[in-house]
Motif scaffolding. Structure first.
Motif, mmCIF file in Angstrom:
data_model
loop_
_atom_site.group_PDB
_atom_site.id
_atom_site.type_symbol
_atom_site.label_atom_id
_atom_site.label_comp_id
_atom_site.label_asym_id
_atom_site.label_seq_id
_atom_site.Cartn_x
_atom_site.Cartn_y
_atom_site.Cartn_z
ATOM 1 N N THR A 157 36.485 6.263 -34.540
ATOM 2 C CA THR A 157 37.411 7.338 -33.896
ATOM 3 C C THR A 157 38.799 6.958 -34.723
ATOM 4 O O THR A 157 39.511 7.995 -35.053
ATOM 5 C CB THR A 157 37.496 7.153 -32.515
ATOM 6 O OG1 THR A 157 36.492 7.284 -31.892
ATOM 7 C CG2 THR A 157 38.712 8.147 -31.971
ATOM 8 N N LYS A 158 39.256 5.589 -34.659
ATOM 9 C CA LYS A 158 40.389 5.384 -35.555
ATOM 10 C C LYS A 158 40.447 5.850 -37.159
ATOM 11 O O LYS A 158 41.162 6.307 -37.659
ATOM 12 C CB LYS A 158 40.693 4.030 -35.217
ATOM 13 C CG LYS A 158 41.232 3.428 -34.248
ATOM 14 C CD LYS A 158 41.541 1.957 -34.079
ATOM 15 C CE LYS A 158 41.837 1.518 -32.649
ATOM 16 N NZ LYS A 158 41.903 0.310 -32.797
ATOM 17 N N ARG A 159 39.344 5.822 -37.677
ATOM 18 C CA ARG A 159 38.838 5.806 -39.039
ATOM 19 C C ARG A 159 39.010 7.528 -39.331
ATOM 20 O O ARG A 159 39.666 7.936 -40.254
ATOM 21 C CB ARG A 159 37.516 5.207 -39.513
ATOM 22 C CG ARG A 159 37.407 5.366 -41.103
ATOM 23 C CD ARG A 159 36.048 5.292 -41.197
ATOM 24 N NE ARG A 159 35.094 6.001 -41.073
ATOM 25 C CZ ARG A 159 34.586 7.385 -41.361
ATOM 26 N NH1 ARG A 159 35.304 7.622 -42.489
ATOM 27 N NH2 ARG A 159 33.672 7.634 -41.117
ATOM 28 N N LEU A 160 38.653 8.214 -38.267
ATOM 29 C CA LEU A 160 38.647 9.794 -38.534
ATOM 30 C C LEU A 160 39.865 10.174 -38.173
ATOM 31 O O LEU A 160 40.231 11.315 -38.459
ATOM 32 C CB LEU A 160 37.537 10.331 -37.474
ATOM 33 C CG LEU A 160 36.064 9.862 -38.009
ATOM 34 C CD1 LEU A 160 35.206 10.606 -36.904
ATOM 35 C CD2 LEU A 160 35.587 10.466 -39.274
ATOM 36 N N SER A 161 40.870 9.620 -37.323
ATOM 37 C CA SER A 161 42.008 9.958 -36.968
ATOM 38 C C SER A 161 43.044 10.143 -37.989
ATOM 39 O O SER A 161 43.199 9.468 -39.236
ATOM 40 C CB SER A 161 42.602 9.178 -35.839
ATOM 41 O OG SER A 161 41.700 9.542 -34.730
#
Length: 100
Positions: A96-100
């Motif tokens: 999720t952090k990577r996609l944000s």
């Protein structure tokens, strides 16, 4: 969750992948249910009093949602039992952090 949680002889990674795949199946089943529900509502508005062709489709979609949900619950319970759910949660958080 079913009463019988089967212990699979798979690696932790394989079990996590199985939960992810089951969750995708659940999402697809929910989408099919939503489509069938809309079709049934539309059919009833257009043809009140006629038997609905979408009723069986909606019943099948609801059954699929239930089965997919039970599968996810069983797999998650297995991950909880050995502490692997925490690893899955961390993986999702990182993604999720990577996609944000």
């Amino acid at each position: 969750m079913s009463a019988n949680t089967v212990s699979y002889k798979k690696t932790q990674f394989e079990r996590i992948q199985a939960v992810i795949a089951a969750a995708k199946d659940y999402a697809e089943a929910r989408e099919a249910f939503a489509v069938a529900s809309k079709g049934l509502a539309r059919s009833r508005r257009q043809n009140p009093g006629n038997p609905d062709q979408y009723a069986d489709e909606l019943d099948e979609a609801a059954d699929s949602v239930g089965k997919a949900q039970a599968r996810v619950a069983d797999l998650v319970a297995e991950l909880v039992a050995d502490g692997s759910l925490e690893i899955l949660s961390e993986s999702i958080a990182c993604e999720t952090k990577r996609l944000s």
